[in-house]
Design a protein around this motif. Structure first.
Motif, PDB file in Angstrom:
ATOM      1  N   ILE A  76       0.488   9.681  -5.341  1.00 53.67           N
ATOM      2  CA  ILE A  76       0.994  11.027  -5.089  1.00 53.67           C
ATOM      3  C   ILE A  76       1.760  11.551  -6.297  1.00 53.67           C
ATOM      4  O   ILE A  76       1.586  12.702  -6.710  1.00 53.67           O
ATOM      5  CB  ILE A  76       1.868  11.041  -3.814  1.00 53.67           C
ATOM      6  CG1 ILE A  76       0.991  10.857  -2.580  1.00 53.67           C
ATOM      7  CG2 ILE A  76       2.680  12.325  -3.710  1.00 53.67           C
ATOM      8  CD1 ILE A  76       1.774  10.649  -1.297  1.00 53.67           C
ATOM      9  N   ILE A  77       2.583  10.713  -6.895  1.00 55.92           N
ATOM     10  CA  ILE A  77       3.340  11.118  -8.085  1.00 55.92           C
ATOM     11  C   ILE A  77       2.382  11.441  -9.230  1.00 55.92           C
ATOM     12  O   ILE A  77       2.559  12.425  -9.957  1.00 55.92           O
ATOM     13  CB  ILE A  77       4.366  10.041  -8.479  1.00 55.92           C
ATOM     14  CG1 ILE A  77       5.484   9.992  -7.438  1.00 55.92           C
ATOM     15  CG2 ILE A  77       4.929  10.281  -9.873  1.00 55.92           C
ATOM     16  CD1 ILE A  77       6.433   8.823  -7.591  1.00 55.92           C
ATOM     17  N   PHE A  78       1.343  10.650  -9.394  1.00 53.01           N
ATOM     18  CA  PHE A  78       0.351  10.908 -10.445  1.00 53.01           C
ATOM     19  C   PHE A  78      -0.364  12.236 -10.198  1.00 53.01           C
ATOM     20  O   PHE A  78      -0.558  13.030 -11.129  1.00 53.01           O
ATOM     21  CB  PHE A  78      -0.660   9.753 -10.509  1.00 53.01           C
ATOM     22  CG  PHE A  78      -1.722   9.952 -11.538  1.00 53.01           C
ATOM     23  CD1 PHE A  78      -1.442   9.792 -12.883  1.00 53.01           C
ATOM     24  CD2 PHE A  78      -3.009  10.311 -11.166  1.00 53.01           C
ATOM     25  CE1 PHE A  78      -2.423   9.983 -13.841  1.00 53.01           C
ATOM     26  CE2 PHE A  78      -3.995  10.500 -12.109  1.00 53.01           C
ATOM     27  CZ  PHE A  78      -3.701  10.342 -13.451  1.00 53.01           C
ATOM     28  N   ALA A  79      -0.759  12.492  -8.952  1.00 48.76           N
ATOM     29  CA  ALA A  79      -1.446  13.746  -8.626  1.00 48.76           C
ATOM     30  C   ALA A  79      -0.527  14.939  -8.878  1.00 48.76           C
ATOM     31  O   ALA A  79      -0.960  15.969  -9.424  1.00 48.76           O
ATOM     32  CB  ALA A  79      -1.915  13.723  -7.172  1.00 48.76           C
ATOM     33  N   LEU A 127       0.816  -1.208   0.000  1.00 47.86           N
ATOM     34  CA  LEU A 127       0.000   0.000   0.000  1.00 47.86           C
ATOM     35  C   LEU A 127       0.854   1.263   0.000  1.00 47.86           C
ATOM     36  O   LEU A 127       0.467   2.270  -0.596  1.00 47.86           O
ATOM     37  CB  LEU A 127      -0.966  -0.007   1.190  1.00 47.86           C
ATOM     38  CG  LEU A 127      -2.126  -1.009   1.062  1.00 47.86           C
ATOM     39  CD1 LEU A 127      -3.063  -0.883   2.240  1.00 47.86           C
ATOM     40  CD2 LEU A 127      -2.880  -0.808  -0.230  1.00 47.86           C
ATOM     41  N   THR A 128       2.014   1.214   0.622  1.00 47.70           N
ATOM     42  CA  THR A 128       2.889   2.394   0.587  1.00 47.70           C
ATOM     43  C   THR A 128       3.359   2.678  -0.839  1.00 47.70           C
ATOM     44  O   THR A 128       3.452   3.832  -1.243  1.00 47.70           O
ATOM     45  CB  THR A 128       4.095   2.206   1.519  1.00 47.70           C
ATOM     46  OG1 THR A 128       4.767   0.989   1.180  1.00 47.70           O
ATOM     47  CG2 THR A 128       3.681   2.187   2.966  1.00 47.70           C
ATOM     48  N   THR A 129       3.633   1.625  -1.592  1.00 46.99           N
ATOM     49  CA  THR A 129       4.026   1.796  -2.992  1.00 46.99           C
ATOM     50  C   THR A 129       2.884   2.394  -3.790  1.00 46.99           C
ATOM     51  O   THR A 129       3.079   3.311  -4.588  1.00 46.99           O
ATOM     52  CB  THR A 129       4.450   0.444  -3.602  1.00 46.99           C
ATOM     53  OG1 THR A 129       5.502  -0.107  -2.812  1.00 46.99           O
ATOM     54  CG2 THR A 129       4.913   0.609  -5.036  1.00 46.99           C
ATOM     55  N   LEU A 130       1.681   1.888  -3.586  1.00 53.42           N
ATOM     56  CA  LEU A 130       0.516   2.420  -4.285  1.00 53.42           C
ATOM     57  C   LEU A 130       0.264   3.877  -3.910  1.00 53.42           C
ATOM     58  O   LEU A 130      -0.092   4.695  -4.771  1.00 53.42           O
ATOM     59  CB  LEU A 130      -0.715   1.568  -3.992  1.00 53.42           C
ATOM     60  CG  LEU A 130      -0.686   0.139  -4.545  1.00 53.42           C
ATOM     61  CD1 LEU A 130      -1.896  -0.639  -4.072  1.00 53.42           C
ATOM     62  CD2 LEU A 130      -0.619   0.163  -6.062  1.00 53.42           C
ATOM     63  N   LEU A 131       0.456   4.211  -2.641  1.00 55.96           N
ATOM     64  CA  LEU A 131       0.267   5.585  -2.194  1.00 55.96           C
ATOM     65  C   LEU A 131       1.287   6.508  -2.852  1.00 55.96           C
ATOM     66  O   LEU A 131       0.941   7.603  -3.307  1.00 55.96           O
ATOM     67  CB  LEU A 131       0.377   5.660  -0.668  1.00 55.96           C
ATOM     68  CG  LEU A 131       0.138   7.022  -0.050  1.00 55.96           C
ATOM     69  CD1 LEU A 131      -1.282   7.491  -0.327  1.00 55.96           C
ATOM     70  CD2 LEU A 131       0.401   6.977   1.436  1.00 55.96           C
ATOM     71  N   LEU A 132       2.529   6.092  -2.945  1.00 58.54           N
ATOM     72  CA  LEU A 132       3.553   6.901  -3.610  1.00 58.54           C
ATOM     73  C   LEU A 132       3.234   7.100  -5.092  1.00 58.54           C
ATOM     74  O   LEU A 132       3.417   8.197  -5.628  1.00 58.54           O
ATOM     75  CB  LEU A 132       4.931   6.261  -3.440  1.00 58.54           C
ATOM     76  CG  LEU A 132       5.551   6.397  -2.048  1.00 58.54           C
ATOM     77  CD1 LEU A 132       6.849   5.601  -1.965  1.00 58.54           C
ATOM     78  CD2 LEU A 132       5.800   7.855  -1.719  1.00 58.54           C
ATOM     79  N   VAL A 133       2.769   6.058  -5.751  1.00 55.26           N
ATOM     80  CA  VAL A 133       2.392   6.180  -7.165  1.00 55.26           C
ATOM     81  C   VAL A 133       1.235   7.162  -7.319  1.00 55.26           C
ATOM     82  O   VAL A 133       1.230   7.993  -8.231  1.00 55.26           O
ATOM     83  CB  VAL A 133       2.053   4.789  -7.753  1.00 55.26           C
ATOM     84  CG1 VAL A 133       1.399   4.916  -9.111  1.00 55.26           C
ATOM     85  CG2 VAL A 133       3.309   3.941  -7.847  1.00 55.26           C
ATOM     86  N   ILE A 150       0.859  19.606 -14.979  1.00 56.64           N
ATOM     87  CA  ILE A 150       0.290  19.820 -16.316  1.00 56.64           C
ATOM     88  C   ILE A 150      -0.697  20.977 -16.277  1.00 56.64           C
ATOM     89  O   ILE A 150      -0.686  21.850 -17.143  1.00 56.64           O
ATOM     90  CB  ILE A 150      -0.380  18.526 -16.825  1.00 56.64           C
ATOM     91  CG1 ILE A 150       0.693  17.471 -17.123  1.00 56.64           C
ATOM     92  CG2 ILE A 150      -1.231  18.795 -18.053  1.00 56.64           C
ATOM     93  CD1 ILE A 150       0.137  16.079 -17.348  1.00 56.64           C
ATOM     94  N   TRP A 151      -1.563  21.007 -15.256  1.00 55.19           N
ATOM     95  CA  TRP A 151      -2.566  22.068 -15.150  1.00 55.19           C
ATOM     96  C   TRP A 151      -1.908  23.434 -14.966  1.00 55.19           C
ATOM     97  O   TRP A 151      -2.283  24.403 -15.630  1.00 55.19           O
ATOM     98  CB  TRP A 151      -3.514  21.767 -13.985  1.00 55.19           C
ATOM     99  CG  TRP A 151      -4.502  22.856 -13.750  1.00 55.19           C
ATOM    100  CD1 TRP A 151      -5.639  23.105 -14.453  1.00 55.19           C
ATOM    101  CD2 TRP A 151      -4.425  23.876 -12.745  1.00 55.19           C
ATOM    102  NE1 TRP A 151      -6.276  24.201 -13.950  1.00 55.19           N
ATOM    103  CE2 TRP A 151      -5.552  24.694 -12.900  1.00 55.19           C
ATOM    104  CE3 TRP A 151      -3.514  24.155 -11.742  1.00 55.19           C
ATOM    105  CZ2 TRP A 151      -5.789  25.782 -12.078  1.00 55.19           C
ATOM    106  CZ3 TRP A 151      -3.749  25.250 -10.923  1.00 55.19           C
ATOM    107  CH2 TRP A 151      -4.876  26.041 -11.099  1.00 55.19           C
ATOM    108  N   THR A 152      -0.921  23.536 -14.067  1.00 53.57           N
ATOM    109  CA  THR A 152      -0.279  24.833 -13.831  1.00 53.57           C
ATOM    110  C   THR A 152       0.490  25.307 -15.053  1.00 53.57           C
ATOM    111  O   THR A 152       0.478  26.500 -15.365  1.00 53.57           O
ATOM    112  CB  THR A 152       0.666  24.793 -12.612  1.00 53.57           C
ATOM    113  OG1 THR A 152       1.606  23.749 -12.778  1.00 53.57           O
ATOM    114  CG2 THR A 152      -0.101  24.607 -11.328  1.00 53.57           C
ATOM    115  N   THR A 153       1.110  24.414 -15.776  1.00 57.19           N
ATOM    116  CA  THR A 153       1.820  24.794 -17.002  1.00 57.19           C
ATOM    117  C   THR A 153       0.844  25.349 -18.028  1.00 57.19           C
ATOM    118  O   THR A 153       1.109  26.379 -18.663  1.00 57.19           O
ATOM    119  CB  THR A 153       2.576  23.581 -17.581  1.00 57.19           C
ATOM    120  OG1 THR A 153       3.502  23.106 -16.601  1.00 57.19           O
ATOM    121  CG2 THR A 153       3.311  23.948 -18.855  1.00 57.19           C
TER     122      THR A 153
END
Length: 150
Positions: free
Chosen positions: A36-39, A28-34, A45-48
């Motif tokens: 967070i990286i996706f978010a 689950l920690t790996t999934l949580l990190l993924v 992308i939005w700010t750019t």
């Protein structure tokens, strides 16, 4: 060197409560990190995109002094009582405010020409004058008593 027979404990399998939580074979920690990286990537992308949109935004200036000076000059040649002049001034200011709001309605930043150094931004004072004149003429045609909702 004697070893104590009681010091050797058979390794027991880990209990289910101490095993790491998993989902689809991933911790689950790996999934949580993924996640967070996706978010963060989506936010980047939005700010750019927003910053690039700002790059194409046009900034304009309006000479408020010119607008008011021209109005005062025109009104100085008119004869009328003070209440009528106050009503006319109120109508003019409301028309000017509406013209500036419509100019800035699409997100165009409008700055006072008096605050601009040099000719770094286009001056749209003539367009605002025309819009105010049209609004004043339309208001006069409708009876002249309108105050733009104020």
């Amino acid at each position: 060197m004697a070893t104590d027979a009681g010091s050797f404990v058979a390794a027991s399998p880990p209990s289910p409560s101490s095993a790491p939580w998993t989902f689809a074979g991933f911790r689950l920690t790996t999934l949580l990190l993924v996640a967070i990286i996706f978010a963060l990537a989506c936010w980047n992308i939005w700010t750019t995109r927003e910053l690039l949109a700002l790059k194409h935004r046009r900034i304009v200036s309006v000479s408020l002094a010119t607008l008011i000076t021209d109005f005062v000059r025109n009104e100085s040649h008119q004869s009328g009582d003070p209440q009528q002049m106050a009503a006319e001034t109120r109508r003019y200011l409301v028309a000017t405010q509406l013209a500036l709001k419509s100019l800035a309605g699409d997100g165009t930043p409008v700055v006072a020409s008096e605050a601009v150094l040099g000719n770094s931004v286009p001056d749209v004072t003539p367009q605002v004058k025309q819009a105010v004149a049209r609004a004043m003429a339309a208001d006069a045609a409708n009876g002249g008593g309108g105050n733009g909702g104020h």
